[in-house]
Design a protein around this motif. Sequence first.
Motif, PDB file in Angstrom:
ATOM      1  N   LEU A  74     -51.134  21.281  57.295  1.00  0.00           N
ATOM      2  CA  LEU A  74     -49.730  21.655  57.450  1.00  0.00           C
ATOM      3  C   LEU A  74     -49.457  22.164  58.857  1.00  0.00           C
ATOM      4  O   LEU A  74     -50.378  22.541  59.595  1.00  0.00           O
ATOM      5  CB  LEU A  74     -49.359  22.737  56.436  1.00  0.00           C
ATOM      6  CG  LEU A  74     -48.763  22.253  55.116  1.00  0.00           C
ATOM      7  CD1 LEU A  74     -49.698  21.287  54.403  1.00  0.00           C
ATOM      8  CD2 LEU A  74     -48.437  23.435  54.201  1.00  0.00           C
ATOM      9  N   GLU A 124     -44.913  26.125  58.537  1.00  0.00           N
ATOM     10  CA  GLU A 124     -44.590  25.729  57.173  1.00  0.00           C
ATOM     11  C   GLU A 124     -45.208  26.740  56.209  1.00  0.00           C
ATOM     12  O   GLU A 124     -46.366  27.140  56.359  1.00  0.00           O
ATOM     13  CB  GLU A 124     -45.111  24.315  56.882  1.00  0.00           C
ATOM     14  CG  GLU A 124     -44.336  23.266  57.663  1.00  0.00           C
ATOM     15  CD  GLU A 124     -44.822  21.851  57.438  1.00  0.00           C
ATOM     16  OE1 GLU A 124     -43.983  20.929  57.409  1.00  0.00           O
ATOM     17  OE2 GLU A 124     -46.052  21.651  57.300  1.00  0.00           O
ATOM     18  N   LYS A 182     -39.459  20.141  57.089  1.00  0.00           N
ATOM     19  CA  LYS A 182     -40.555  21.039  56.773  1.00  0.00           C
ATOM     20  C   LYS A 182     -40.884  20.935  55.288  1.00  0.00           C
ATOM     21  O   LYS A 182     -40.007  20.665  54.465  1.00  0.00           O
ATOM     22  CB  LYS A 182     -40.181  22.491  57.105  1.00  0.00           C
ATOM     23  CG  LYS A 182     -39.902  22.739  58.587  1.00  0.00           C
ATOM     24  CD  LYS A 182     -41.158  22.578  59.428  1.00  0.00           C
ATOM     25  CE  LYS A 182     -40.872  22.761  60.906  1.00  0.00           C
ATOM     26  NZ  LYS A 182     -42.091  22.476  61.724  1.00  0.00           N
ATOM     27  N   ILE A 183     -42.154  21.162  54.984  1.00  0.00           N
ATOM     28  CA  ILE A 183     -42.567  21.183  53.584  1.00  0.00           C
ATOM     29  C   ILE A 183     -43.114  22.567  53.248  1.00  0.00           C
ATOM     30  O   ILE A 183     -43.395  23.373  54.131  1.00  0.00           O
ATOM     31  CB  ILE A 183     -43.626  20.103  53.279  1.00  0.00           C
ATOM     32  CG1 ILE A 183     -44.912  20.380  54.069  1.00  0.00           C
ATOM     33  CG2 ILE A 183     -43.085  18.717  53.556  1.00  0.00           C
ATOM     34  CD1 ILE A 183     -46.043  19.458  53.708  1.00  0.00           C
ATOM     35  N   ALA A 239     -46.071  24.432  50.659  1.00  0.00           N
ATOM     36  CA  ALA A 239     -47.211  24.220  49.767  1.00  0.00           C
ATOM     37  C   ALA A 239     -47.405  25.444  48.892  1.00  0.00           C
ATOM     38  O   ALA A 239     -47.357  26.576  49.375  1.00  0.00           O
ATOM     39  CB  ALA A 239     -48.478  23.947  50.572  1.00  0.00           C
ATOM     40  N   PHE A 286     -45.271  20.804  47.980  1.00  0.00           N
ATOM     41  CA  PHE A 286     -46.599  20.405  47.557  1.00  0.00           C
ATOM     42  C   PHE A 286     -47.028  21.331  46.430  1.00  0.00           C
ATOM     43  O   PHE A 286     -47.266  22.519  46.656  1.00  0.00           O
ATOM     44  CB  PHE A 286     -47.590  20.574  48.706  1.00  0.00           C
ATOM     45  CG  PHE A 286     -48.094  19.297  49.286  1.00  0.00           C
ATOM     46  CD1 PHE A 286     -48.599  18.297  48.468  1.00  0.00           C
ATOM     47  CD2 PHE A 286     -48.080  19.097  50.645  1.00  0.00           C
ATOM     48  CE1 PHE A 286     -49.072  17.119  49.006  1.00  0.00           C
ATOM     49  CE2 PHE A 286     -48.551  17.928  51.198  1.00  0.00           C
ATOM     50  CZ  PHE A 286     -49.044  16.929  50.380  1.00  0.00           C
ATOM     51  N   ILE A 293     -53.776  15.230  52.281  1.00  0.00           N
ATOM     52  CA  ILE A 293     -52.654  16.164  52.376  1.00  0.00           C
ATOM     53  C   ILE A 293     -51.863  15.899  53.652  1.00  0.00           C
ATOM     54  O   ILE A 293     -50.618  15.912  53.645  1.00  0.00           O
ATOM     55  CB  ILE A 293     -53.151  17.623  52.347  1.00  0.00           C
ATOM     56  CG1 ILE A 293     -53.821  17.933  51.001  1.00  0.00           C
ATOM     57  CG2 ILE A 293     -51.996  18.596  52.600  1.00  0.00           C
ATOM     58  CD1 ILE A 293     -52.929  17.845  49.795  1.00  0.00           C
ATOM     59  N   LYS A 294     -52.545  15.630  54.733  1.00  0.00           N
ATOM     60  CA  LYS A 294     -51.855  15.351  55.995  1.00  0.00           C
ATOM     61  C   LYS A 294     -51.012  14.082  55.889  1.00  0.00           C
ATOM     62  O   LYS A 294     -49.875  14.035  56.355  1.00  0.00           O
ATOM     63  CB  LYS A 294     -52.871  15.209  57.129  1.00  0.00           C
ATOM     64  CG  LYS A 294     -52.243  15.270  58.522  1.00  0.00           C
ATOM     65  CD  LYS A 294     -53.300  15.373  59.593  1.00  0.00           C
ATOM     66  CE  LYS A 294     -52.680  15.569  60.966  1.00  0.00           C
ATOM     67  NZ  LYS A 294     -51.975  16.845  61.100  1.00  0.00           N
ATOM     68  N   ALA A 337     -48.052  14.889  53.618  1.00  0.00           N
ATOM     69  CA  ALA A 337     -47.126  15.815  54.272  1.00  0.00           C
ATOM     70  C   ALA A 337     -46.248  15.090  55.283  1.00  0.00           C
ATOM     71  O   ALA A 337     -45.039  15.340  55.366  1.00  0.00           O
ATOM     72  CB  ALA A 337     -47.904  16.941  54.956  1.00  0.00           C
ATOM     73  N   THR A 338     -46.844  14.180  56.033  1.00  0.00           N
ATOM     74  CA  THR A 338     -46.079  13.405  57.015  1.00  0.00           C
ATOM     75  C   THR A 338     -44.996  12.595  56.314  1.00  0.00           C
ATOM     76  O   THR A 338     -43.850  12.531  56.775  1.00  0.00           O
ATOM     77  CB  THR A 338     -47.016  12.470  57.799  1.00  0.00           C
ATOM     78  OG1 THR A 338     -48.011  13.254  58.461  1.00  0.00           O
ATOM     79  CG2 THR A 338     -46.244  11.659  58.829  1.00  0.00           C
ATOM     80  N   ARG A 358     -42.067  14.916  54.915  1.00  0.00           N
ATOM     81  CA  ARG A 358     -41.126  15.423  55.920  1.00  0.00           C
ATOM     82  C   ARG A 358     -40.040  14.394  56.205  1.00  0.00           C
ATOM     83  O   ARG A 358     -38.887  14.751  56.456  1.00  0.00           O
ATOM     84  CB  ARG A 358     -41.878  15.778  57.208  1.00  0.00           C
ATOM     85  CG  ARG A 358     -42.820  16.968  57.050  1.00  0.00           C
ATOM     86  CD  ARG A 358     -43.468  17.375  58.363  1.00  0.00           C
ATOM     87  NE  ARG A 358     -44.564  18.311  58.108  1.00  0.00           N
ATOM     88  CZ  ARG A 358     -45.849  18.005  58.197  1.00  0.00           C
ATOM     89  NH1 ARG A 358     -46.217  16.778  58.573  1.00  0.00           N
ATOM     90  NH2 ARG A 358     -46.767  18.916  57.929  1.00  0.00           N
TER      91      ARG A 358
END
Length: 669
Positions: free
Chosen positions: A69, A73, A151-152, A154, A182, A231-232, A235-236, A239
């Motif tokens: 993240l 975030e 933005k996310i 988690a 998440f 996760i990366k 996450a991308t 967003r």
Amino acid sequence: MSNHSFRISQLNFNRRDLEDKQLLNLYEALLKPRLIEEKMLILLRQGKISKWFSGIGQEAIAVGVTQALEEDEYILPMHRNLGVFTSRGVPLARLFSQWQGKANGFTKGRDRSFHFGTQQYKIIGMISHLGPQLGVADGIALAHKLRSEKKITAVFTGEGGTSEGDFHEALNVASVWDLPVFFCIENNGYGLSTPTSEQYRCKNLADRGLAYGIESHSIDGNNILEVFSEIKRLATSMRENPRPVLVELKTFRMRGHEEASGTKYVPEDLMNYWAALDPIENYKTYLLEQGILTENAHDSIIQRINDEIDLAYKTTSEEPEIAANLESELKDVFAPFDLKLANPENTRQTNIRFIDAISSALDLSFERHQNLVLMGQDVAEYGGVFKITQGFVEKYGKERIRNTPICESAIIETAMGLSINGFKAIVEMQFADFVSSGFNPIVNYLAKSYYRWGQHADVVIRMPCGAGVGAGPFHSQTNEAWFTHTPGLKVVYPAFPSDAKGLLAASIEDPNPVLFFEHKALYRTIYEEVPDFYYTIPLGKAALLKSGSKASIITYGAPVHWCLELLKSHPEWEVDLIDLRTLCPLDYEAIRASVIKTGKVLLLTEDSSFGNVMADISAYIAEEYFEYLDAPVKRLSSLDTPIPFAQILEKQYLAKGELAEALKNLLAY
């Protein structure tokens, strides 16, 4: 097959496009929480700390998620996620101070473990009631979405926590509102001693996402490269395309629920199986085999981290034990707030109903506070069941006037999340009775957050309440006493349109959580000349409605009007009539002045008798002003029964029918 080969083939590391430096950084990030934990276990055996919740064997999850993240975030971890805090660079000395209850900790000794948050590092810790943080994550994500920020958020839960209603409510809200959250399920095999086979029957917890229309994935939680990369990647995508994603991270808890619990209930072969899948040992072997790490470099990393740990512990150990300070303890229950009274030159007034005053206060507050959001069942196009917000959607849009699913708990939690991320929130309970479905986040999250770690809860919960309208046991309660008992909550209960407007506006300005009670029987029956403009009335100030020297009636809400009606027929009774308006904070000075003046007191409430607010006020008067009393303090309350539906039964239930006789007897005492 060698043991190392077995481990590698089981975890199947894939570096993808990660550079050597990134691979080493991930290893160091894994080592740090493990080495801290090993230090903590030694301190626990030495009796230098009281309790520890170990995350040994689960480090890849906290580290992998956090590293994937962006630093600004928000993450909402659990008590086994030390790697979240270390990956975000939280100073170890402050963490040690937190664990030892020192003043330098994040909660000033008021809470332990990871029960805290820090805006500086965008980490919002858990409370022991595991579920509420899931809905809080919804609110934080909603704030980002309302500001059009990519933005996310988690949030972690354990497999046991997925059985709580908050989990299901939070997933449903996130799904309906397309919130970029998440939801990370840390499936570590046991809830204290209860295995997963006794907690749920679905094969994978990730499958639960299907029921809510949520994308879901199952990940090897011991494989740092899989956790980080997946996760990366997700996450991308989130967003750019805001949506919730449910991720089940499979791992195992290698130590007890907390150290005193032990692990005797775990079969030995199961423990051995997972020991062979240790995330750090396997990753270390992989790095050594790939020539990315050497034994000398490894030893150097260990030494450097241990030196940092030892220095932090030494620093904390030299800090004095926390001192008890009564003034600061009381002061820190509420966030400081200095209400700026609005006194515009415009003095125009209109004769309006109580319900219109509530609507006006909301309308003007929405104009004044661009970061204000209202949430509730049917509050948008329908205008709420009492039509208070009719026309608001056309004026302020569905982003700010939000219909909600029927999930009071998650919506109150969402309001808390909005407050954490810079918004003001109003939650409308369709009826005050329904707040019981959201009780936990009010009394355990909203009420305690500022005291625990300095985070205000800028939330108003509107509570349509009260009997007298034939609504029966589930739509008639006046349940203010549920909340006046909880430090950290403000409770407001107006009786007149002008008070309702000014007090609601002030409640919305106040950064503290406010329960705002609106008596349904007053909505369309009480009219008053009310200023058209925006104004505020300070919380904690009672109103003297009538002045007399023979007795004092102290009351609030609908009973104020019972008294006015009665006293209009008996001007010779000459009583002080005090409308409290606010129950917390309470206007002790107004009570004191009236008691000293009249010497006789009738405490009147619509609530049932046992345990109501007036019981405490009665005790206060008896303890502090006994020598001024010319008669025993009299309490008059409604029956200790649920509120009945039939009109004749409801009339019998309410204290109104006994008011005249009670006051007459008090005056004659």
